[in-house]
Enzyme design. Structure first.
Site, PDB file in Angstrom:
ATOM      1  N   ASN A   7      -6.766  17.147 -31.717  1.00  0.00           N
ATOM      2  CA  ASN A   7      -7.640  17.136 -30.540  1.00  0.00           C
ATOM      3  C   ASN A   7      -7.561  18.526 -29.914  1.00  0.00           C
ATOM      4  O   ASN A   7      -6.621  18.834 -29.192  1.00  0.00           O
ATOM      5  CB  ASN A   7      -7.174  16.047 -29.576  1.00  0.00           C
ATOM      6  CG  ASN A   7      -8.044  15.969 -28.336  1.00  0.00           C
ATOM      7  OD1 ASN A   7      -8.951  16.789 -28.143  1.00  0.00           O
ATOM      8  ND2 ASN A   7      -7.762  15.001 -27.490  1.00  0.00           N
ATOM      9  N   ARG A  98     -11.076  15.019 -33.160  1.00  0.00           N
ATOM     10  CA  ARG A  98     -11.824  14.472 -32.036  1.00  0.00           C
ATOM     11  C   ARG A  98     -12.950  15.445 -31.714  1.00  0.00           C
ATOM     12  O   ARG A  98     -12.716  16.638 -31.511  1.00  0.00           O
ATOM     13  CB  ARG A  98     -10.914  14.316 -30.828  1.00  0.00           C
ATOM     14  CG  ARG A  98     -11.685  13.811 -29.637  1.00  0.00           C
ATOM     15  CD  ARG A  98     -10.825  13.670 -28.421  1.00  0.00           C
ATOM     16  NE  ARG A  98     -11.626  13.164 -27.329  1.00  0.00           N
ATOM     17  CZ  ARG A  98     -11.569  13.629 -26.088  1.00  0.00           C
ATOM     18  NH1 ARG A  98     -10.732  14.588 -25.775  1.00  0.00           N
ATOM     19  NH2 ARG A  98     -12.344  13.118 -25.164  1.00  0.00           N
ATOM     20  N   HIS A 187     -15.666   8.750 -23.553  1.00  0.00           N
ATOM     21  CA  HIS A 187     -14.484   7.875 -23.731  1.00  0.00           C
ATOM     22  C   HIS A 187     -14.772   6.803 -24.782  1.00  0.00           C
ATOM     23  O   HIS A 187     -14.137   5.745 -24.787  1.00  0.00           O
ATOM     24  CB  HIS A 187     -14.094   7.128 -22.432  1.00  0.00           C
ATOM     25  CG  HIS A 187     -13.509   7.979 -21.365  1.00  0.00           C
ATOM     26  ND1 HIS A 187     -13.671   7.695 -20.025  1.00  0.00           N
ATOM     27  CD2 HIS A 187     -12.748   9.098 -21.403  1.00  0.00           C
ATOM     28  CE1 HIS A 187     -13.036   8.597 -19.297  1.00  0.00           C
ATOM     29  NE2 HIS A 187     -12.466   9.469 -20.107  1.00  0.00           N
ATOM     30  N   ARG A 248     -13.770  14.050  -9.864  1.00  0.00           N
ATOM     31  CA  ARG A 248     -15.235  13.992 -10.001  1.00  0.00           C
ATOM     32  C   ARG A 248     -15.809  12.902  -9.115  1.00  0.00           C
ATOM     33  O   ARG A 248     -15.204  11.853  -8.934  1.00  0.00           O
ATOM     34  CB  ARG A 248     -15.629  13.701 -11.456  1.00  0.00           C
ATOM     35  CG  ARG A 248     -15.207  14.753 -12.426  1.00  0.00           C
ATOM     36  CD  ARG A 248     -15.697  14.391 -13.828  1.00  0.00           C
ATOM     37  NE  ARG A 248     -14.830  14.973 -14.822  1.00  0.00           N
ATOM     38  CZ  ARG A 248     -14.437  14.353 -15.938  1.00  0.00           C
ATOM     39  NH1 ARG A 248     -14.872  13.140 -16.216  1.00  0.00           N
ATOM     40  NH2 ARG A 248     -13.643  14.957 -16.782  1.00  0.00           N
ATOM     41  N   GLU A 392      -6.398   6.197 -28.598  1.00  0.00           N
ATOM     42  CA  GLU A 392      -7.523   6.831 -29.266  1.00  0.00           C
ATOM     43  C   GLU A 392      -7.105   7.462 -30.589  1.00  0.00           C
ATOM     44  O   GLU A 392      -7.856   7.474 -31.559  1.00  0.00           O
ATOM     45  CB  GLU A 392      -8.138   7.885 -28.348  1.00  0.00           C
ATOM     46  CG  GLU A 392      -8.761   7.257 -27.109  1.00  0.00           C
ATOM     47  CD  GLU A 392      -9.059   8.254 -26.012  1.00  0.00           C
ATOM     48  OE1 GLU A 392     -10.087   8.909 -26.095  1.00  0.00           O
ATOM     49  OE2 GLU A 392      -8.234   8.374 -25.075  1.00  0.00           O
TER      50      GLU A 392
END
Ligand code: AMP
Length: 408
Positions: A7, A98, A187, A248, A392
Site C-alpha cells: 500500500n 492497493r 473504502h 473532513r 483490507e
C-alpha cells in the site's frame, strides 16, 4: 502461496506478507508472515519497521530519500537473516497493490499488464493525490520483482454495482457524460471485507442478506450492500462527501463554498484546506480529530467535544435510516475500523432510535465487545448489530490469489 500486499502512499509504504491459497479464501486459514511500514519517505526522520512471525521486531530511523529506496528496503527487511522471514525475494509468488481509484473501468481486481497500467494512469485525474503513488509503487515493485505477477485491487471497484439513481448527481448530465463527475465511493475493500465476513459469521450466501457496513476510522463512510451488491455509499466523487470525519466535513450545502468565496475571498487552496483538514471532528470540537480525546473531553464537560460526537453519530443514524429504506429492509448493521471496532459510546449513540427499524442494542453486550467480532444487539432484535474488525490487506491478498489463479 506467498503474497506480498503493498500500500504505497505519498510518504509511506505499508506492507504485509501472507501465506495463503484458494482454500483460505473459501474459509480456511492463512498466516500473516510479516507486517511493516516505511514512513516519512523523503524526510530527515524517515523510518522502517518490520515484525515477522516468530522473529524479533526491527525498527530503525534512517534517511529514506525515495519510494524506490523504500521498496528496496522492504525486500531487504523481508529477506534479512536475523529478523526477516524469507531467504530470497523470488519466494514471493505474487504482489497485490492497493489502488485508490479505478474509475468506471475497474469493477474487479485484476492482473496488471500494459493495458491495465495505462487505464490506471487514466484514473490519475480522478485521484491526483493517491493514484500516482500507487502507480509508482507498482512500477518500482515490478522492476524489482519482474517475473512475479502483480495485481491491482481498487478502493472504488466494489461500489461499481450502484444503480444510476445512487451514483448520479443532480448536475447537468454532461458533467457525468463528459467529465466523469459521479459518485464513486471509497473504502470499498473494507466494505467488501465486512459484508463478506457477515455472511461467513452467520453462514449465509451473499444473496440472502442486506447489510449496512459502517466504516468509522479517521476517514468514515457507510455502504448499503443488498444481496452482495452495493446499492449506495456515502463517499462520493471524492472521499469528502458523506459522514462527519476526523478532519473532513462530509455533507454540506455546496452554496457555503460560494458564500466563503464571496465573503472571505476564499480560493481553491484555502477551501481545500478548510473542508479536508480543518472541519469534521477537529473543526467542531476545536480540540482533536481523535475520538478517544473527544470522548474524554466530553466526559469532563467540554460542550464542543460533546457536540462533535453528537453530530458525528446523528449523521450516521440518518444514513442508516436512509439506507434501510434504499434496500427495502436491512438484516445486519456492521461497525468497523478504529472507532467502529473500539468505541462503546459511539456504537451506543449510533444505535439510538434504530428500534423503529427493528434493531435493539444490548448495552451490556456492547460494553463487552472489546474490538472483537460479534453481535451486540439483543437476542430478540430482528436486525443484528455487530462489530466486524476490518482487514483490507487479507482481502487484497485473496484477490491476488484469485487473479493469479485465473479466477477473476
Ligand atoms: P483508523 O483510521 O481506522 O485507524 O481509526 C482511527 C480512529 O479510531 C481515531 O479517531 C481513534 O481515536 C479511534 N479509536 C481508536 N481506538 C479507540 C477507542 N478505544 N475508543 C474510541 N476511539 C478509538
Amino acid at each position: 502461496m506467498k503474497v506480498l500486499v503493498l500500500n504505497c502512499g505519498s510518504s509511506s509504504a505499508k506492507f504485509q506478507l501472507f501465506e495463503t491459497n484458494l482454500e483460505a479464501i473459501k474459509g480456511g486459514t492463512e498466516t500473516c508472515l510479516a507486517k511493516g511500514i516505511v514512513e516519512k519517505i523523503g524526510e530527515e526522520t524517515s523510518s522502517r519497521k518490520i515484525e515477522c512471525l516468530g522473529k524479533p521486531a526491527f525498527r530503525e530511523v534512517i534517511p529514506i530519500p525515495s519510494h524506490t529506496e523504500a521498496i528496496r528496503l522492504i525486500l531487504e527487511m523481508l529477506t534479512h537473516a536475523e529478523y526477516g522471514i524469507i531467504k530470497d525475494k523470488n519466494e514471493i509468488d505474487a504482489v497485490g497493490h492497493r489502488v485508490v481509484h479505478g474509475g468506471e473501468t475497474f469493477t474487479h481486481s485484476c492482473l496488471i499488464d500494459e493495458r491495465v497500467l495505462a487505464k490506471i494512469k487514466e484514473c490519475i485525474q480522478l485521484a491526483p493525490l493517491h493514484n500516482p503513488h500507487n502507480v509508482r509503487g507498482y512500477e518500482i515493485a515490478k522492476s524489482l520483482l519482474s517475473k512475479t505477477p502483480h495485481v491491482a485491487v481498487f478502493d472504488t471497484a466494489f461500489h461499481q454495482t450502484m444503480p444510476a439513481r445512487s451514483f448520479n448527481y443532480a448536475l447537468p448530465y454532461e458533467y457525468y457524460d463528459k467529465k466523469s463527475i459521479r459518485r464513486y465511493g471509497f473504502h470499498g475493500t473494507s466494505h467488501r471485507y465486512v459484508a463478506r465476513r457477515v455472511g461467513r459469521l452467520f453462514n449465509l450466501p451473499k444473496e440472502a442478506y442486506n447489510v449496512i457496513t459502517v466504516h468509522l476510522g479517521n476517514g468514515a463512510s457507510i455502504a448499503a450492500v443488498q444481496k452482495g451488491k452495493v446499492m449506495d455509499t456515502s463517499m462520493g466523487f471524492t472521499p469528502l462527501e458523506g459522514l462527519v470525519m476526523g478532519t473532513r466535513c462530509g455533507d454540506i450545502d455546496p452554496a457555503i463554498l460560494m458564500y466563503l468565496i464571496e465573503s472571505d475571498g476564499a480560493d481553491v487552496v484555502s477551501l481545500n484546506r478548510i473542508l479536508n483538514k480543518q472541519s469534521g471532528l477537529i473543526g467542531i470540537s476545536g480540540i482533536s480529530n481523535d475520538m478517544r480525546e473527544l470522548e474524554k473531553a466530553s466526559k469532563e464537560g467540554n460542550k464542543r467535544a460533546a457536540l462533535a460526537i453528537d453530530i458525528f453519530c446523528y449523521r450516521i443514524r440518518k444514513y442508516i435510516g436512509a439506507y434501510t429504506v434504499a434496500m427495502e429492509g436491512v438484516d445486519y448493521v456492521a461497525f468497523t475500523a478504529g472507532i467502529g471496532e473500539n468505541s462503546v459510546l459511539i456504537r451506543e449513540k449510533c444505535s439510538e432510535g434504530l428500534e423503529a427499524f427493528g434493531a435493539v442494542i444490548d448495552k451490556e453486550k456492547n460494553r463487552m465487545m472489546n474490538g472483537k467480532e460479534g453481535v451486540f444487539s439483543t437476542d430478540a432484535s430482528k436486525v443484528k448489530l455487530c462489530v466486524i474488525p476490518t482487514n483490507e490487506e487479507i482481502l487484497i491478498a485473496h484477490d491476488t490469489v484469485e487473479a493469479v489463479s485465473g479466477l477473476l
